[in-house]
Scaffold this active site. Structure first.
Site, PDB file in Angstrom:
ATOM      1  N   LYS A 107      37.673  49.409  26.200  1.00  0.00           N
ATOM      2  CA  LYS A 107      36.575  48.470  25.948  1.00  0.00           C
ATOM      3  C   LYS A 107      36.406  48.319  24.458  1.00  0.00           C
ATOM      4  O   LYS A 107      36.692  49.247  23.693  1.00  0.00           O
ATOM      5  CB  LYS A 107      35.277  49.009  26.556  1.00  0.00           C
ATOM      6  CG  LYS A 107      34.232  47.957  26.791  1.00  0.00           C
ATOM      7  CD  LYS A 107      34.528  47.203  28.065  1.00  0.00           C
ATOM      8  CE  LYS A 107      33.440  46.239  28.437  1.00  0.00           C
ATOM      9  NZ  LYS A 107      33.495  45.927  29.865  1.00  0.00           N
TER      10      LYS A 107
HETATM   11  N1  GLU Z   1      34.498  42.628  30.670  1.00  0.00           N
HETATM   12  C1  GLU Z   1      34.819  42.573  32.067  1.00  0.00           C
HETATM   13  C2  GLU Z   1      34.475  43.892  32.743  1.00  0.00           C
HETATM   14  O1  GLU Z   1      33.645  44.632  32.311  1.00  0.00           O
HETATM   15  C3  GLU Z   1      36.247  42.113  32.308  1.00  0.00           C
HETATM   16  C4  GLU Z   1      37.297  43.011  31.802  1.00  0.00           C
HETATM   17  C5  GLU Z   1      38.706  42.423  31.907  1.00  0.00           C
HETATM   18  O2  GLU Z   1      38.868  41.375  32.499  1.00  0.00           O
HETATM   19  O3  GLU Z   1      39.609  43.046  31.359  1.00  0.00           O
HETATM   20  O4  GLU Z   1      34.953  44.206  33.787  1.00  0.00           O
END
Ligand code: GLU
Length: 476
Positions: A107
């Protein structure tokens, strides 16, 4: 959001993880290996804007590399900090494992209020942040693939993809360095609404199981259920809109930054969204009652509560007063570990974040595969499928004429049956299948084991089991 006596977001995720691994039989050391975040990179960079240098702080955290690339969004918000990105990266590991998206968890975040900057400034800041991550392989199609999260969307992903391309001019798979891109920049149909669509599919699946509906003290189907949604951002908006328009739910409360709207006869999600777009908040919306203390509406009598905004919004200070029998965590970490215990004891059923909002990463996975295969889904087979259906329809009509019967296909059936699946249909089908399969795996554990009394623990058990299997396969 932090409340005194409450652990941090990352500690909260760890506590829930610990609760689950206590029920597992993992080899010594593996438990710790899975729980800890492998690495968090912090970057501070300066951008010359408005005649002076502004310094920004950003993070990219890699929680687990048992599968690569690692995956997870990039958040632009003032609340971004190391604890938060690490918690979110850990959730990505469990989420990807649960829905069998072949990624590790990661993240990123940038401490910025995107509303303070104009588009051109944001582009410069985003490109500079991307540059810092790309040069360390923290954005890379085979190692680390970001996506949108709070405060970011297609536009930012397009800038990131372009920045990667400029720095890696000969990488034929360069577009796969990030997902959530616009369609004409290598994106996939259905990605924008994917997380909200996933929330809808998760609820549809929940309501296919009478035993589970009963466990939440409810009956019947989704039709007519009273839903309160917190946050009408990308996830909350799409989730609420689909539930209202396609499943007959009544949206009886919408909580936003500046307060909440309530209406026992149901709010029109589209028109509330338009109102927010024009006026910057929900206040003044004509067809509902406005409540200034928005958070109090989390405690409103309803059937389904959908927190789709920030982490920690249901915590030790309000959990006791939350009355919804069913909560679906469209956001990441909206219920703290302490609140989770209080709600569980009250008999509230929580469909946990790592499952409920996994629709986004699932469709990201499809986009990544599309980018690597360099072909749109459905391009080869669609017309062939239509031609075969046409053969059957022609034959049935010929037999019908021959036998002189009055039987005939309705034009609507014919139209639907003859249409071959394009990319959007295939994405929806893949997402629906993913959400159904993952739910069934979780509920099997929930019902089969006496020591597992909630869906969250069951989800952790399933996903940690899968991560552990990957580590074992790696010989660890
Ligand atoms: N930000 C989104 C999540 O928390 C999508 C993550 C992604 O598609 O890699 O799942």
């Amino acid at each position: 959001m932090s409340v005194p006596n409450e652990p941090s977001f990352r500690e909260s995720v760890d506590l829930m993880f610990n609760r689950a691994v206590a029920l597992m039989d993992l080899p010594p050391g593996l438990e710790e290996k899975i729980r800890v975040c492998n690495a968090t990179y912090t970057v501070r960079f300066g951008v010359r804007l408005r005649g002076q240098i502004h310094t920004f702080t950003g993070y990219r955290s890699v929680h687990s590399e048992h599968m690569e690339p690692v995956k997870g969004g990039i958040r632009f918000a003032m609340g971004v900090n190391q604890d938060e990105v690490e918690a979110l990266a850990a959730l990505m590991t469990y989420k990807c494992a649960l829905v069998e998206a072949p990624f590790g968890g990661s993240k990123g975040g940038l401490r910025i209020d995107p509303r303070e900057w104009d588009e051109h400034e944001l582009e410069q800041i985003t490109r500079r942040f991307a540059y810092e991550l790309i040069k360390r392989d923290l954005i890379n199609p085979s190692q680390n693939v970001p996506a949108p999260d709070m405060g970011t969307g297609e536009r930012e992903m397009a800038w990131i993809a372009d920045q990667y391309k400029r720095m890696n001019t000969t990488d034929i798979n360069g577009r796969a360095c990030v997902t959530g891109k616009p369609i004409n920049g290598g994106g996939i149909q259905g990605r924008t609404e994917a997380t909200g669509r996933g929330v809808q599919y998760a609820l549809q699946e929940f309501f296919r199981h009478p035993e589970d509906i009963k466990a939440a003290g409810m009956s019947g189907s989704l039709d007519g259920k009273r839903v309160v949604v917190q946050g009408l951002g990308n996830v909350g908006y799409h989730g609420a809109k689909f539930l209202q328009e396609e499943d007959g739910c009544l949206i009886t409360g919408i909580i936003e930054r500046d307060g909440a709207l309530v209406s026992d006869t149901g709010l029109d999600v589209e028109s509330v969204r338009n109102w927010i777009g024009k006026h910057g908040g929900v206040a003044g919306y004509p067809d509902a009652t406005y409540v200034e203390d928005g958070a109090s509406v989390l405690e409103k009598d309803c059937d389904i509560l959908v927190p789709a905004a920030l982490e920690g919004v249901i915590n030790l200070s309000n959990a006791e007063r939350v009355t919804a029998p069913l909560i679906i965590e469209a956001a990441n970490g909206p219920v703290t570990a302490g609140a989770n215990e209080i709600l569980r004891e009250k008999g509230c059923v929580i469909i946990p974040d790592m499952y409920a909002n996994a629709g986004g990463v699932t469709v990201s996975y499809f986009e990544w595969v599309k980018n690597l295969s360099h072909i749109r889904f459905g391009r080869l087979g669609r017309r062939q499928e239509e031609a075969r259906h046409q053969l059957i329809v022609d034959e049935l009509e010929r037999l019908d004429e021959y036998s002189g019967s009055t039987w005939s296909m309705t034009p609507d059936f014919k139209k639907k049956y003859l249409r071959g699946a394009g990319e959007l249909e295939l994405v929806r089908s893949g997402l629906d299948d993913t959400m159904r399969t993952a739910y069934q795996q979780i509920r099997d554990v929930w019902h089969a084991r006496e020591d597992v009394t909630d869906l969250r623990t069951a989800a952790y058990l399933v996903s940690i089991g899968k991560v552990a299997d990957s580590y074992r396969a790696l010989g660890l």
